[in-house]
Design a protein around this motif. Structure first.
Motif, mmCIF file in Angstrom:
data_model
loop_
_atom_site.group_PDB
_atom_site.id
_atom_site.type_symbol
_atom_site.label_atom_id
_atom_site.label_comp_id
_atom_site.label_asym_id
_atom_site.label_seq_id
_atom_site.Cartn_x
_atom_site.Cartn_y
_atom_site.Cartn_z
ATOM 1 N N CYS A 146 25.097 11.413 33.949
ATOM 2 C CA CYS A 146 24.856 11.616 32.516
ATOM 3 C C CYS A 146 25.621 12.852 32.043
ATOM 4 C CB CYS A 146 23.361 11.799 32.279
ATOM 5 S SG CYS A 146 22.953 12.361 30.619
ATOM 6 N N CYS A 183 23.037 15.935 30.746
ATOM 7 C CA CYS A 183 22.256 16.748 31.685
ATOM 8 C C CYS A 183 22.847 16.784 33.091
ATOM 9 C CB CYS A 183 20.803 16.263 31.730
ATOM 10 S SG CYS A 183 20.601 14.649 32.522
ATOM 11 N N CYS A 192 19.783 7.719 29.929
ATOM 12 C CA CYS A 192 19.546 8.643 31.038
ATOM 13 C C CYS A 192 18.049 8.712 31.343
ATOM 14 C CB CYS A 192 20.071 10.028 30.674
ATOM 15 S SG CYS A 192 19.717 11.280 31.916
ATOM 16 N N CYS A 200 17.082 12.735 30.594
ATOM 17 C CA CYS A 200 17.074 13.353 29.258
ATOM 18 C C CYS A 200 17.041 12.324 28.122
ATOM 19 C CB CYS A 200 18.291 14.261 29.088
ATOM 20 S SG CYS A 200 19.857 13.392 28.957
HETATM 21 ZN ZN LIG Z 1 20.760 13.000 30.978
#
Ligand SMILES: [Zn+2]
Length: 141
Positions: free
Chosen positions: A23, A26, A42, A45
């Motif tokens: 991702c 993050c 994700c 997050c």
């Molecule tokens: Zn993420």
């Protein structure tokens, strides 16, 4: 933007996360669940990986560009090295042109998503509004 303590990842961090198929926001969760199948968002997050229709088309430019560059460099390197005959050279270049983009598919997408995160971090104004609207409609149901 104020209020949220959200600092944008640096460009090298985004590149690194893209190359690790993580991702971009993050860097924790994988973008893909299979060779060609992406997670919707994700797991850590909530960053959506496919932001809308046509969004992922940009990854094709990445894939095409890298493949074209690779095959061009490979072709001229082998041509001037003079190791292979003309037919062999053509076969090698064609195989690379066919197989490399399949292998690079996931990287092209992850890098595209990271590139997008650099210029248009998720969620933008419209996406934030949509998230709020869907939360409100869930509450009222
Ligand atoms: Zn993420």
């Amino acid at each position: 933007m104020s209020g949220e303590s959200q600092h944008a990842p640096s460009t090298p961090a985004l590149l690194y996360r893209g190359l690790r198929l993580r991702c971009p926001a993050c860097g924790k969760s994988p973008v893909f669940q299979g060779w060609f199948t992406m997670h919707e968002a994700c797991a850590n997050c909530g960053r959506r990986f496919d932001r809308g229709p046509g969004y992922l088309l940009g990854s094709i430019y990445f894939n095409y560009g890298v493949t074209a560059l690779l095959v061009t460099v490979l072709y001229f390197s082998l041509f001037y090295a003079d190791w292979l005959g003309d037919t062999q050279l053509l076969v090698v270049a064609a195989l690379v042109a066919l197989l490399f983009p399949i292998w690079f598919f996931r990287y092209a997408r992850a890098l595209w998503i990271a590139f997008d995160e650099r210029w248009d971090p998720w969620p933008n104004e419209e996406e934030r509004r949509r998230i709020v609207t869907s939360r409100n409609s869930e509450i009222s149901e």
